[in-house]
Design a protein around this motif. Structure first.
Motif, PDB file in Angstrom:
ATOM      1  N   SER A 125      31.819  32.875  50.549  1.00 49.79           N
ATOM      2  CA  SER A 125      32.926  33.809  50.751  1.00 49.79           C
ATOM      3  C   SER A 125      32.831  34.978  49.770  1.00 49.79           C
ATOM      4  O   SER A 125      33.102  36.129  50.143  1.00 49.79           O
ATOM      5  N   LEU A 126      32.442  34.701  48.543  1.00 45.05           N
ATOM      6  CA  LEU A 126      32.242  35.787  47.573  1.00 45.05           C
ATOM      7  C   LEU A 126      31.110  36.700  48.031  1.00 45.05           C
ATOM      8  O   LEU A 126      31.212  37.936  47.928  1.00 45.05           O
ATOM      9  N   LEU A 127      30.051  36.101  48.521  1.00 44.29           N
ATOM     10  CA  LEU A 127      28.910  36.897  48.981  1.00 44.29           C
ATOM     11  C   LEU A 127      29.304  37.800  50.142  1.00 44.29           C
ATOM     12  O   LEU A 127      28.908  38.980  50.194  1.00 44.29           O
ATOM     13  N   ILE A 128      30.092  37.277  51.071  1.00 42.64           N
ATOM     14  CA  ILE A 128      30.537  38.083  52.212  1.00 42.64           C
ATOM     15  C   ILE A 128      31.530  39.149  51.769  1.00 42.64           C
ATOM     16  O   ILE A 128      31.518  40.281  52.276  1.00 42.64           O
ATOM     17  N   GLN A 131      30.297  42.504  50.844  1.00 46.29           N
ATOM     18  CA  GLN A 131      29.658  43.302  51.888  1.00 46.29           C
ATOM     19  C   GLN A 131      30.611  44.343  52.460  1.00 46.29           C
ATOM     20  O   GLN A 131      30.202  45.173  53.281  1.00 46.29           O
ATOM     21  N   PHE A 132      31.882  44.301  52.054  1.00 42.73           N
ATOM     22  CA  PHE A 132      32.895  45.192  52.599  1.00 42.73           C
ATOM     23  C   PHE A 132      33.484  46.054  51.481  1.00 42.73           C
ATOM     24  O   PHE A 132      33.636  45.588  50.344  1.00 42.73           O
ATOM     25  N   PRO A 133      33.831  47.317  51.808  1.00 38.60           N
ATOM     26  CA  PRO A 133      34.479  48.176  50.818  1.00 38.60           C
ATOM     27  C   PRO A 133      35.847  47.619  50.454  1.00 38.60           C
ATOM     28  O   PRO A 133      36.498  46.967  51.289  1.00 38.60           O
ATOM     29  N   PRO A 134      36.336  47.862  49.230  1.00 38.70           N
ATOM     30  CA  PRO A 134      35.655  48.609  48.154  1.00 38.70           C
ATOM     31  C   PRO A 134      34.701  47.754  47.337  1.00 38.70           C
ATOM     32  O   PRO A 134      33.990  48.287  46.472  1.00 38.70           O
ATOM     33  N   PHE A 135      34.642  46.454  47.621  1.00 38.82           N
ATOM     34  CA  PHE A 135      33.774  45.583  46.822  1.00 38.82           C
ATOM     35  C   PHE A 135      32.300  45.909  47.027  1.00 38.82           C
ATOM     36  O   PHE A 135      31.487  45.730  46.124  1.00 38.82           O
ATOM     37  N   ALA A 136      31.952  46.395  48.233  1.00 38.33           N
ATOM     38  CA  ALA A 136      30.555  46.710  48.513  1.00 38.33           C
ATOM     39  C   ALA A 136      30.014  47.797  47.602  1.00 38.33           C
ATOM     40  O   ALA A 136      28.806  47.879  47.363  1.00 38.33           O
ATOM     41  N   TRP A 137      30.902  48.648  47.079  1.00 38.95           N
ATOM     42  CA  TRP A 137      30.459  49.714  46.177  1.00 38.95           C
ATOM     43  C   TRP A 137      29.870  49.158  44.882  1.00 38.95           C
ATOM     44  O   TRP A 137      29.076  49.825  44.223  1.00 38.95           O
ATOM     45  N   TYR A 141      25.654  45.875  41.389  1.00 37.80           N
ATOM     46  CA  TYR A 141      25.905  45.613  39.972  1.00 37.80           C
ATOM     47  C   TYR A 141      26.440  44.205  39.705  1.00 37.80           C
ATOM     48  O   TYR A 141      26.502  43.774  38.547  1.00 37.80           O
ATOM     49  N   ILE A 142      26.824  43.507  40.769  1.00 35.52           N
ATOM     50  CA  ILE A 142      27.454  42.200  40.585  1.00 35.52           C
ATOM     51  C   ILE A 142      26.672  41.085  41.264  1.00 35.52           C
ATOM     52  O   ILE A 142      26.333  40.082  40.623  1.00 35.52           O
TER      53      ILE A 142
END
Length: 279
Positions: A125-128, A131-137, A141-142
């Protein structure tokens, strides 16, 4: 009305049977847990006898640079995870204990999701999510970087800390806080001067659980952070890597290191807890 000697004798006999049953069940479980650790020590002892020139497997493990690097990262990530978990758990636990609001039961259930979900699902779930903004930005780095280790540990450890802090605040008498409010304190002052000091043993317990849970975390780390040597490898993934190459002795040595660390943390916590009770 007093009990007759026969009734007293029967009660004594049934009480003895009752406590004997409890003792057998509790003793069996304690012996089983002790057996897990004793078996590890026995294995290491036999390995040392078969290969005396190798010396202590634990010392050998500590002398390997990749394992020292995993120990450093484990200590750092677990400490940061504990601080972040307490930073979240104290206010969330207080709100869930003291406040009533629409959807409270849903939020309460949501907070327990990291506890009941399979670890691999948490990591996936963290990996997915990244994949979506704003986390994808921040993906590059993570994900599969050192911050992913802390984030994967935090998601699960914080849930245990929140549950502990909520139980702590539930067991604190709110009347002392109400008295502070009637004496002119603001809600923040009443919390800081009355509730927070009383909750300190619970905070210490929550921190211990968060640290220990972070140390033993594996599934989310493997999926979300990977197990790259000198980069995202922590003690739990070290065991996995050593087992994957058939080095059972090194895996058991690292396991004992984790046991030692957990025992030391728990003993220190209990010492501090007793000191708080006596002061």
């Amino acid at each position: 009305m007093t009990d007759s000697p026969n009734n007293t004798s029967i009660r004594t006999r049934t009480d003895w049977i009752f406590f004997a049953i409890l003792g057998v069940v509790a003793g069996t479980y304690v012996l089983f847990l002790s057996g897990l650790i004793i078996a590890d020590f026995a294995y290491m002892t036999n390995a040392a006898r078969e290969n005396e020139s190798a010396g202590s497997a634990i010392v050998d493990a500590l002398n390997r640079p990749e394992i020292r690097a995993s120990i450093r990262l484990s200590l750092l990530s677990c400490t940061i995870t504990t601080i972040l978990s307490l930073w979240v758990a104290v206010p969330v636990g207080y709100v869930m204990s003291r406040c009533r609001f629409p959807g409270r039961d849903f939020v309460d259930a949501l907070l327990d999701i990291p506890i009941v979900l399979p670890p691999l699902v948490v990591g996936l779930s963290l990996l997915i999510l990244f994949q979506f903004p704003p986390f994808a930005w921040f993906n590059r780095y993570i994900v599969y970087q050192t911050p992913a280790v802390i984030l994967a540990q935090f998601v699960v450890s914080a849930a245990f800390a929140v549950r502990t802090m909520r139980s702590t605040f539930d067991n604190l008498d709110p009347r002392r806080e109400q008295v502070a409010l009637t004496l002119g304190c603001t809600r923040a002052q009443a919390f800081g001067m009355v509730t927070f000091p009383e909750a300190w043993p619970g905070i210490l317990t929550a921190g211990t659980l968060a640290w220990a849970r972070a140390l033993g975390e594996f599934g989310p780390l493997l999926v979300f952070a990977g197990a790259t040597r000198y980069k995202t490898e922590v003690l739990s993934t070290t065991i996995f890597l050593e087992l994957s190459i058939g080095n059972l002795q090194a895996a058991v040595a690292v396991s004992l290191i984790m046991v030692f660390a957990a025992v030391i943390v728990l003993m220190l916590t209990r010492m501090w807890g007793r000191r708080d009770l006596t002061t």
